[in-house]
Design an enzyme around this catalytic site. Structure first.
Site, PDB file in Angstrom:
ATOM      1  N   LYS A 211       0.851  -1.183   0.000  1.00 11.18           N
ATOM      2  CA  LYS A 211       0.000   0.000   0.000  1.00 11.18           C
ATOM      3  C   LYS A 211       0.888   1.234   0.000  1.00 11.18           C
ATOM      4  CE  LYS A 211      -3.644   2.380   2.601  1.00 11.18           C
ATOM      5  NZ  LYS A 211      -4.513   2.334   3.799  1.00 11.18           N
ATOM      6  N   LYS A 264      -2.109  -1.561  -3.799  1.00  9.41           N
ATOM      7  CA  LYS A 264      -2.941  -0.360  -3.787  1.00  9.41           C
ATOM      8  C   LYS A 264      -2.053   0.874  -3.894  1.00  9.41           C
ATOM      9  CE  LYS A 264      -6.279   2.129  -0.866  1.00  9.41           C
ATOM     10  NZ  LYS A 264      -6.910   2.238   0.455  1.00  9.41           N
TER      11      LYS A 264
END
Length: 337
Positions: A211, A264
Site C-alpha cells: 500500500k 494499492k
C-alpha cells in the site's frame, strides 16, 4: 506483391473471433465493491460523496438494499468502510472495535440478508480523533524522534492490540474476510494469532500488503472523513518510488499468515501487480482507488474520454496479473460486462 503468410488481423476480423481469442477477460466474480456506511444516517438519507461522482455514504438499511441490488446483478463480494459519529472518535479509535459499531452492525445485516462474501477493512484512521491509521505521539521539544514527519510519531507496536480487537470484533459480527489496511509492521501475525485464539481460524486475511503513500487517495479521505489532522502517512505507507520493497512487504505477510495479498493503488502500479503475481502464488487483489475512479469520471464528464475507458482501465489491471479488483466502477461493470 507477395502478402505475408501470417496475417494477425485474421484473429481480429469480427467481434465473435475477438471474443474467442481474448487473452484476458473481466468477469463479474472478479469484482469487489467498496461501500461506505455512516453512523447517524436515517433510512433514505444517503449522502453523495462530492469528490466521487455517483458514490454515496449509506445508512445500514440503504447500503444493504443497494448491496442486494448489486448481488442480483452478479456481485459476489463487498468490502466495508465505516464512518462513526464525529463525537465518538478518540485517540485509540475505539469505535473501530465497538461490537455495536457501524461496520459490525452492517456486517450482521449483510450476512443475514445477502449471500455476499463480506470483507471488512481494518484500520483506525476513520475512527481516531487525529485521523492516523495507528496510535500517535505528538512531538514536543524535549522528545527527539528521528522518524517523525511534521511532529508526529506513529506508535507501531502499541497500535497492534487495537487492530487485533477490531479484527476480532468484525469476525464476531460475521465478516468472512478481514482486510488490514493500516500498514503497521507485524499486524498480520498479530491479527492471525488473535483471530485463531478467539476461535476464528476460518476467517481469511486479505492484507493490504503493498500500500503506497499515494496522492490518489484524496477522494477516499473525503469519503471516509479520515484526513489526518497533523502530519502525513509517509512513515508507514510505502514510497511510490520503490518496487523491491513491495516484494519484501508481501513476503513478510505471507510468512505471517495472510491468505490474500493486495496492491494499492492499481493503475499507477501495474508493474508492482505484475511483479507480485510472478513472485507469489496467493490470490492477488488490486484496489482501483478513489482518485483513479474520480479522474476517469471527470474526464468522461468533460468529454475527454468515453465510457469505453472504464473497461480498458480495468482490463489493464487484470492483464497485469490481478485476480480480483476492488473498484468503484463495479456497478457500471455489472451492467455492462
Amino acid at each position: 506483391m507477395d502478402y505475408p503468410v501470417v496475417r494477425m488481423r485474421r484473429l481480429r476480423k469480427n467481434s465473435n473471433m475477438r471474443d474467442m481469442v481474448r487473452e484476458n477477460k473481466l468477469n463479474k466474480e472478479d469484482l469487489i465493491y467498496p461501500i461506505y456506511f455512516k453512523e447517524g444516517l436515517e433510512k433514505g438519507e444517503k449522502e453523495e460523496i462530492s469528490t466521487m461522482p455517483g458514490q454515496f455514504r449509506y445508512s445500514i438499511e440503504d447500503g444493504v438494499e443497494y448491496a442486494k441490488e448489486l448481488e442480483a446483478k452478479g456481485l459476489k463480494s463487498i468490502i466495508l468502510f465505516g464512518i462513526p459519529k464525529e463525537e465518538t472518535k478518540d485517540k485509540i479509535g475505539s469505535p473501530a472495535f465497538d461490537d455495536n459499531g457501524i461496520v459490525q452492525n452492517a456486517i450482521r445485516t449483510l450476512k443475514k440478508e445477502t449471500n455476499l462474501i463480506v470483507m471488512a477493512d481494518v484500520c483506525l484512521c476513520e475512527y481516531t480523533s487525529h485521523g492516523h491509521c495507528g496510535l500517535i505521539k505528538t512531538y514536543v521539544e524535549d522528545d527527539i524522534y528521528d522518524d517523525t514527519d511534521d511532529g508526529i510519531k506513529i506508535l507501531n507496536d502499541s497500535s497492534l492490540k487495537y487492530l487485533v480487537k477490531t479484527a476480532i470484533s468484525q469476525a464476531k459480527a460475521g465478516a468472512d474476510v478481514i482486510a488490514p489496511s493500516d500498514m503497521m509492521d507485524g499486524r498480520i501475525q498479530a491479527i492471525r494469532k488473535g483471530l485463531d485464539d478467539a476461535g476464528f481460524s476460518d476467517v481469511l486475511i486479505l492484507s493490504y500488503s503493498a500500500k503506497y503513500a499515494s496522492s490518489f487517495y484524496a477522494p477516499f479521505r473525503d469519503a471516509a472523513c479520515s484526513t489526518p489532522g497533523q502530519g502525513n502517512r509517509k512513515s508507514y505507507q510505502m514510497d511510490p518510488a520503490n518496487s523491491r520493497e513491495a516484494v519484501r512487504e508481501c513476503e513478510l505477510d505471507v510468512i505471517e499468515g495472510a491468505d490474500m495479498l493486495m496492491v494499492k493503488p492499481a493503475l499507477s502500479y501495474l508493474d508492482i501487480i505484475k511483479t507480485i503475481k510472478e513472485e507469489f502464488s496467493l490470490p492477488l487483489v488490486s484496489y482501483n482507488v478513489s482518485g483513479e475512479y474520480s479522474m476517469i469520471m471527470a474526464a468522461i464528464e468533460k468529454g475527454y474520454l468515453n465510457e469505453e475507458s472504464i473497461m480498458e482501465s480495468l482490463l489493464s489491471i487484470k492483464r497485469a496479473g490481478s485476480d480480483l479488483i476492488i473498484s468503484y466502477f463495479t456497478p457500471y461493470l455489472l451492467d455492462n460486462l
